[in-house]
Enzyme design. Structure first.
Site, short mmCIF file in Angstrom:
data_model
loop_
_atom_site.label_atom_id
_atom_site.label_comp_id
_atom_site.label_asym_id
_atom_site.label_seq_id
_atom_site.Cartn_x
_atom_site.Cartn_y
_atom_site.Cartn_z
CG ASP A 122 9.63 -10.52 2.19
OD1 ASP A 122 8.76 -10.51 1.55
OD2 ASP A 122 10.87 -10.62 2.10
CB ALA A 137 3.64 -19.30 -12.93
CB ALA A 138 3.04 -15.78 -9.23
CE LYS A 139 -0.03 -10.52 -9.65
NZ LYS A 139 -0.56 -9.97 -8.33
CE1 TYR A 192 3.19 -9.60 -11.40
CE2 TYR A 192 1.62 -9.88 -13.58
CZ TYR A 192 1.98 -9.07 -12.65
OH TYR A 192 1.04 -8.20 -12.06
CB SER A 218 -2.20 -9.86 -13.24
OG SER A 218 -1.64 -9.54 -14.53
CB ALA A 264 -0.94 0.23 1.29
NE ARG A 324 6.05 0.93 -5.95
CZ ARG A 324 6.85 0.48 -6.88
NH1 ARG A 324 7.67 1.72 -7.44
NH2 ARG A 324 7.39 -0.49 -7.17
#
Length: 262
Positions: free
Chosen positions: A62, A156-158, A154, A141, A13, A15
């Site tokens: 993190d 695969a993670a989404k 990216y 995404s 949060a 940005r």
């Protein structure tokens, strides 16, 4: 106000989309826990929230560290009195061709996006079950719905975030908690501004609505999914991309006709 006296947690949060969501929630009456890897950015967003007359707690977190997440979520719930809403937005992207992608890059994408969303959702849900109410919103995404170039990790993670959303929605429904995802298309944030102005203009022409999205449009959707009015929406992924996924390959012809007309 739609979130009057609710307590929300928004990751990433400091940005961009996360900041827009945190501020929108505050304007709608919520107190907000602000997580970001960068402590200064988290503090800045928290200061803007308090300037709006709402309480804010900020932490440098993190999200890939499960123990760190569990402790920080507990602190937010203790300091703000409860936890009603969790938006898992933290993420990053580092492009690499598939044949050149390092194991470290692959691991970091999955740990931040997929592991991080799971750690935060689980910790938040453990607080929410106490009041039998909760709203969890995962920022996925369109890359999780179609093949992105040079962003296999990216995407695969989404995709994993979308799958986790469905599974969590099923398991948490009995506790009064809904879990949904938002899949943004290209949104004008710091991540896209590394492109030149000309490249951004050209990228926008590949969208059915012929423009890039704004962070406020994602915040508006997150607000709806976090509100009481969205109680019968569960386990779904809301695509906000100007119609690109819906257009599919036909967007190639749309773009050709635009260029010909110009």
């Amino acid at each position: 106000m739609q979130l009057q006296d609710r307590v929300a947690l928004v990751t990433g949060a400091g940005r961009g989309i996360g900041k827009a969501i945190a501020l929108r929630f505050a304007r709608e009456g919520a107190d907000v826990g602000v997580f970001d890897l960068d402590e200064a950015s988290a503090r800045s967003t928290a200061d803007e929230i308090t300037a709006l007359g709402r309480r804010a707690v900020h932490r440098a977190v993190d999200v890939a560290d499960g123990e760190q997440v569990q402790a920080a979520v507990g602190q937010v719930a203790d300091e703000l009195g409860r936890l009603d809403i969790c938006v898992n937005n933290a993420g990053f992207a580092k492009a690499q061709p598939f044949l050149e992608m390092t194991h470290e890059n692959w691991d970091r994408h999955l740990k931040v996006h997929l592991y991080g969303s799971f750690f935060c959702a689980q910790a938040a849900a453990r607080e929410m079950v106490r009041r039998r109410f909760g709203r969890i919103v995962n920022i996925a995404s369109v890359a999780g719905l179609m093949g992105p170039i040079d962003l296999a990790a990216y995407g695969a993670a989404k995709s994993g975030v979308i799958g986790m959303t469905r599974a969590a929605a099923l398991e948490l429904a009995d506790h009064g908690i809904t879990v949904n995802a938002i899949a943004p298309g290209p949104i004008e944030t710091e991540l896209l501004r590394v492109w030149s102005a000309e490249a951004l203009r050209e990228r926008a022409k590949h969208q059915p609505v012929a423009r890039l999205g704004a962070v406020e449009e994602i915040a508006h959707a997150a607000l709806f999914l976090a509100s009481a009015e969205s109680g019968y929406i569960n386990g779904t992924t809301l695509v906000i991309d100007g119609g690109a996924v819906g257009a599919g390959a036909y967007m190639v012809e749309k773009y050709r006709r635009r260029k010909a007309g110009a």
